[in-house]
Design a protein around this motif. Structure first.
Motif, PDB file in Angstrom:
ATOM      1  N   ARG A  87      -9.847   6.987  -3.073  1.00 55.07           N
ATOM      2  CA  ARG A  87     -10.023   5.574  -3.402  1.00 55.07           C
ATOM      3  C   ARG A  87      -8.735   4.966  -3.954  1.00 55.07           C
ATOM      4  O   ARG A  87      -8.115   5.514  -4.868  1.00 55.07           O
ATOM      5  N   LYS A  88      -8.333   3.831  -3.379  1.00 54.95           N
ATOM      6  CA  LYS A  88      -7.200   3.056  -3.878  1.00 54.95           C
ATOM      7  C   LYS A  88      -7.580   1.587  -3.770  1.00 54.95           C
ATOM      8  O   LYS A  88      -8.408   1.205  -2.957  1.00 54.95           O
ATOM      9  N   THR A  89      -6.944   0.767  -4.568  1.00 52.34           N
ATOM     10  CA  THR A  89      -7.195  -0.666  -4.450  1.00 52.34           C
ATOM     11  C   THR A  89      -6.441  -1.204  -3.244  1.00 52.34           C
ATOM     12  O   THR A  89      -5.488  -0.598  -2.758  1.00 52.34           O
ATOM     13  N   ARG A  90      -6.859  -2.359  -2.783  1.00 50.76           N
ATOM     14  CA  ARG A  90      -6.255  -2.955  -1.591  1.00 50.76           C
ATOM     15  C   ARG A  90      -4.769  -3.249  -1.798  1.00 50.76           C
ATOM     16  O   ARG A  90      -3.946  -2.996  -0.932  1.00 50.76           O
ATOM     17  N   SER A  91      -4.400  -3.797  -2.954  1.00 53.10           N
ATOM     18  CA  SER A  91      -2.996  -4.128  -3.191  1.00 53.10           C
ATOM     19  C   SER A  91      -2.138  -2.870  -3.276  1.00 53.10           C
ATOM     20  O   SER A  91      -1.001  -2.851  -2.808  1.00 53.10           O
ATOM     21  N   GLU A  92      -2.676  -1.791  -3.851  1.00 48.76           N
ATOM     22  CA  GLU A  92      -1.945  -0.530  -3.901  1.00 48.76           C
ATOM     23  C   GLU A  92      -1.714   0.010  -2.497  1.00 48.76           C
ATOM     24  O   GLU A  92      -0.647   0.525  -2.182  1.00 48.76           O
ATOM     25  N   MET A  93      -2.732  -0.111  -1.631  1.00 51.08           N
ATOM     26  CA  MET A  93      -2.598   0.375  -0.260  1.00 51.08           C
ATOM     27  C   MET A  93      -1.545  -0.442   0.495  1.00 51.08           C
ATOM     28  O   MET A  93      -0.720   0.123   1.207  1.00 51.08           O
ATOM     29  N   GLU A  94      -1.561  -1.767   0.332  1.00 50.07           N
ATOM     30  CA  GLU A  94      -0.581  -2.598   1.029  1.00 50.07           C
ATOM     31  C   GLU A  94       0.827  -2.303   0.550  1.00 50.07           C
ATOM     32  O   GLU A  94       1.771  -2.269   1.344  1.00 50.07           O
ATOM     33  N   ALA A  95       1.005  -2.082  -0.756  1.00 58.54           N
ATOM     34  CA  ALA A  95       2.318  -1.720  -1.281  1.00 58.54           C
ATOM     35  C   ALA A  95       2.756  -0.371  -0.722  1.00 58.54           C
ATOM     36  O   ALA A  95       3.936  -0.180  -0.390  1.00 58.54           O
ATOM     37  N   THR A  96       1.812   0.542  -0.596  1.00 56.94           N
ATOM     38  CA  THR A  96       2.117   1.857  -0.027  1.00 56.94           C
ATOM     39  C   THR A  96       2.545   1.722   1.430  1.00 56.94           C
ATOM     40  O   THR A  96       3.492   2.371   1.874  1.00 56.94           O
ATOM     41  N   TYR A  97       1.872   0.850   2.181  1.00 54.15           N
ATOM     42  CA  TYR A  97       2.236   0.633   3.590  1.00 54.15           C
ATOM     43  C   TYR A  97       3.664   0.127   3.692  1.00 54.15           C
ATOM     44  O   TYR A  97       4.453   0.609   4.505  1.00 54.15           O
ATOM     45  N   ASP A  98       3.985  -0.871   2.874  1.00 50.92           N
ATOM     46  CA  ASP A  98       5.327  -1.441   2.930  1.00 50.92           C
ATOM     47  C   ASP A  98       6.386  -0.397   2.587  1.00 50.92           C
ATOM     48  O   ASP A  98       7.413  -0.304   3.262  1.00 50.92           O
ATOM     49  N   ARG A  99       6.140   0.403   1.566  1.00 53.71           N
ATOM     50  CA  ARG A  99       7.097   1.445   1.185  1.00 53.71           C
ATOM     51  C   ARG A  99       7.238   2.484   2.293  1.00 53.71           C
ATOM     52  O   ARG A  99       8.346   2.923   2.607  1.00 53.71           O
ATOM     53  N   GLU A 100       6.117   2.860   2.899  1.00 51.82           N
ATOM     54  CA  GLU A 100       6.170   3.877   3.944  1.00 51.82           C
ATOM     55  C   GLU A 100       6.896   3.361   5.186  1.00 51.82           C
ATOM     56  O   GLU A 100       7.696   4.085   5.783  1.00 51.82           O
TER      57      GLU A 100
END
Length: 122
Positions: free
Chosen positions: A94-107
């Motif tokens: 489980r992750k929050t939506r904003s954390e996931m989007e930040a992770t996508y951008d970093r990746e």
């Protein structure tokens, strides 16, 4: 006899030219059409982005076309990453939506940098 054969050939040619104008139009079902972008993997998207950067830097690709293609492939990469992340979320991570989007951008940024470094090393 020659006139009859000539008339038949001319009639056939006219029929073949005029027939498409009177045929009923076929409606394309856009939702069911499949193209290469439907089955792209994340590595293929990263490789394509790398190629776009290389062609732009070499001057083979105009700036406006480069920006539009880059945006299109970045959207595809984000959607693939989101799909992977949502599958992980369904499996219990489980992750929050904003954390996931930040992770996508970093990746995405990290993968592009790795591909650039690999290209420079070759």
């Amino acid at each position: 006899m020659e006139y009859a054969v000539s008339a038949l050939l001319i009639g056939l040619c006219l029929y073949l030219v005029v027939q498409p104008f009177f045929a009923s139009r076929k409606e394309w079902e856009v939702d069911t059409l499949k193209d290469d972008l439907d089955t792209m993997t994340l590595e293929q998207v990263y490789a394509t982005l790398n190629e776009l950067d290389m062609e732009y830097n070499m001057g083979k690709l105009p700036g406006n076309e480069y920006e539009s293609l880059k945006a299109q492939y970045e959207k595809i990469a984000v959607s693939l990453l989101k799909e992977e992340a949502f599958l992980e979320v369904e499996q219990g991570d489980r992750k929050t939506r904003s954390e996931m989007e930040a992770t996508y951008d970093r990746e995405i940024t990290r993968e592009l940098e790795e591909l650039k470094l690999q290209r420079k090393g070759e």
